[in-house]
Enzyme design. Structure first.
Site, PDB file in Angstrom:
ATOM      1  N   GLU A   1       0.784  -1.237   0.000  1.00 16.71           N
ATOM      2  CA  GLU A   1       0.000   0.000   0.000  1.00 16.71           C
ATOM      3  C   GLU A   1       0.816   1.287   0.000  1.00 16.71           C
ATOM      4  OE1 GLU A   1      -4.136  -0.920   2.066  1.00 16.71           O
ATOM      5  OE2 GLU A   1      -2.480  -1.190   3.468  1.00 16.71           O
TER       6      GLU A   1
HETATM    7  C1  ACM Z   1      -2.530  -5.390   3.907  1.00 20.82           C
HETATM    8  O1  ACM Z   1      -3.645  -5.785   4.252  1.00 20.82           O
HETATM    9  N1  ACM Z   1      -2.301  -4.101   3.751  1.00 20.82           N
HETATM   10  C2  ACM Z   1      -1.450  -6.320   3.658  1.00 20.82           C
END
Ligand code: ACM
Length: 532
Positions: A341
């Site tokens: 992310e």
């Molecule tokens: C995640 O759930 N950001 C790995």
């Protein structure tokens, strides 16, 4: 030499006969009906005999090879079941443990378990195999043994033959200790429960925006500052390196390897606020949109806004130091670098470098699936969580796809304090169980619980149990041998054990949860136990 009187010779002969007849174990058949065992995870091969045996009052555990530690596990188990037994390395006991290289067809973790009129025999090629044979035996013994509440009644064991080898080598859970902290005591408890159901990897998400949870001696403010915050209403704190090592030994004795994750280059605000000068760009341009400004803590739940100053080469000194210390204190082969992310033109360069630093310290890198956008090494393991990344490398994968494995999501639609981003109506026990991997290089499965809203031990229990039983079975039992109705029936049979163990599980509809004594205490028969 003085002649012995005849009566002495007769007494000695009688003793000899008595001793040698003791060697012939012969368990007596009980008149009781044979109960089909309800084992989770379902063994690969189970042949049930026609009779049950009554465990005698006098018991001896015998072992061959290097099975002394396993003999102690078995001794502890039998003691809990009200079956006191001595341990010896002879071959004459009614409880036999055989460790031998010639059983290599059973692999790293497989075992054979036989119950007959000769008693109980467990065979394996490894300590792990014997350990799992003992865990299976545990589920054949009265559930009340978990809390030391067995009644003084005869213990019956069914005649059977089990030959059992796991389908996947990776059968894991992940605890997010970063958003809200879970301490050594809870983590040991969690390890005990995982081991009961033959799970073998505990991934610790140790760092994130809200907190840094592992002592790094070269960068002490990570825990002094970064360890002192948490998500709103969550718990702060951290593991010292000594506590981490203690957990690791405790887990290793239960065939569980700790997988530490330092999430980089995003999800890193707790470090950015601990070392603002060293890790940020001028004017904090690396923190955007700015949810917090160092040194203030971050208590929110938004993701994807913090990252290292990736154009500053000095961050690699930090990364190297942290990975070096983590490698030094970690006995398992893996270091997880996170990598999820975050957008940055230098993202791929960072991931390739971090992978190479991990390897320099003799470990294998794991990353969330985004890292496979970069030309990482082919030894790296990708942890798949949304399944949308087109990997540019051919690597092994751990399956943690959100819709089956993100157990921070609701048990049923509308459950309070749960995430819902990948499935707004929750992830039911059946939906967890329904998972099948299509990926040819699947190492196994792992269920994370993220702790944005999971801020107490009871909530963590509620998210993991009983759904972890499904994860354990997906990890161990071959897909063709799995059947949800049958599994659900076996979960019902486990209720007394879960109650005796003091697990604060979610009361999944359709199961009668009122079985046996529900304990508020952590009562696992092996709680705290370390074989010498
Ligand atoms: C995640 O759930 N950001 C790995």
């Amino acid at each position: 030499m003085k002649k012995k009187p005849l009566y002495l010779i007769l007494v000695m002969a009688a003793l000899l006969v008595a001793c040698s007849s003791e060697k012939e174990v012969q368990w007596s058949v009980s008149q009781a009906e044979v109960q089909a065992p309800a084992i989770i995870p379902q063994p690969q091969q189970l042949e049930l005999g026609e009779v049950a045996y009554e465990v005698p009052s006098d018991n001896q555990i015998s072992y061959t090879g290097e099975a002394a530690a396993s003999a102690r596990w078995l001794e502890q188990l039998l003691d809990g079941a009200g079956i006191p037994a001595g341990v010896s390395s002879s071959q004459t006991g009614g409880w036999q443990l055989h460790l031998s290289d010639t059983l290599s067809q059973l692999g790293e973790e497989g075992y054979r378990l036989d119950i007959s009129d000769r008693g109980v025999q467990i065979q394996a090629a490894t300590q792990a195999g014997l350990f799992y044979g003992i865990q299976t035996l545990r589920q054949l013994l009265p559930a009340a043994l978990e809390s030391g509440q067995v009644e003084n009644q005869p213990v019956l064991l069914p005649e059977l033959h089990i030959e059992d080898v796991p389908h996947y080598s990776w059968r894991g859970t992940m605890v997010d200790v970063a958003r809200s902290f879970f301490d050594l005591e809870y983590l040991k408890k969690h390890v005990d429960r995982m081991a009961t159901y033959k799970m073998n990897r505990l991934h610790l998400h140790l760092t994130d925006d809200q907190g840094w949870r592992i002592e790094i001696k070269g960068w002490p403010k990570l825990t002094e500052v970064g360890g002192d915050s948490a998500v709103k209403d969550g718990r702060s704190g951290y593991l010292t390196q000594e506590e981490y090592k203690e957990l690791q030994s405790y887990a290793a004795a239960r065939n569980i390897i700790i997988v530490p994750e330092i999430d980089m280059p995003g999800h890193i605000y707790a470090a950015l606020r601990s070392y603002p000068e060293e890790l940020n760009c001028p004017d904090y341009t690396n923190i955007a949109p700015r949810r917090a400004t160092p040194p203030e803590p971050y208590h929110g739940t938004t993701v994807g806004w913090s990252k290292f100053c990736l154009e500053n080469p000095a961050i690699y000194d930090f990364v190297t130091d942290v990975i070096r210390e983590m490698s030094e204190i970690t006995t398992g082969p893996w270091i997880h670098i996170g990598g999820d992310e975050i957008q940055d033109p230098r993202y791929e360069e960072f991931v390739v470098k971090a992978d190479s630093i991990v390897q320099d310290f003799g470990k294998t890198t794991i990353g969330w699936e985004e890292v496979t956008k970069a030309e990482v090494s082919n030894s790296l393991i990708s942890q798949v969580w949304h399944g949308r990344v087109e990997s540019v490398v051919d690597v092994e994968v751990i399956q943690s796809i959100c819709g089956h494995f993100y157990l921070d999501h609701a048990n049923v639609e509308g459950q309070e304090h749960t995430n819902n981003w990948c499935k707004s109506d929750g992830i039911t026990l059946e939906e967890v169980y329904d998972f099948k991997s299509e990926h040819p290089r699947t190492l196994g499965v792992e269920a994370p619980v993220w702790s944005e809203f999971v801020i107490t031990d009871e909530r963590m229990d509620d998210r993991f149990w009983p759904r972890s039983l499904a994860v354990a079975e997906i990890g161990w039992t071959a897909p063709d041998a799995r059947n949800y109705e049958d599994f659900f029936e076996r979960v019902q049979q486990q209720v007394g054990r879960l109650n005796a163990m003091g697990i604060h599980y979610y009361e999944t509809p359709g199961i009668d949860w009122q079985q046996g004594q529900r304990s508020d205490q952590h009562n696992d028969v092996f709680a705290g136990f370390m074989p010498e």
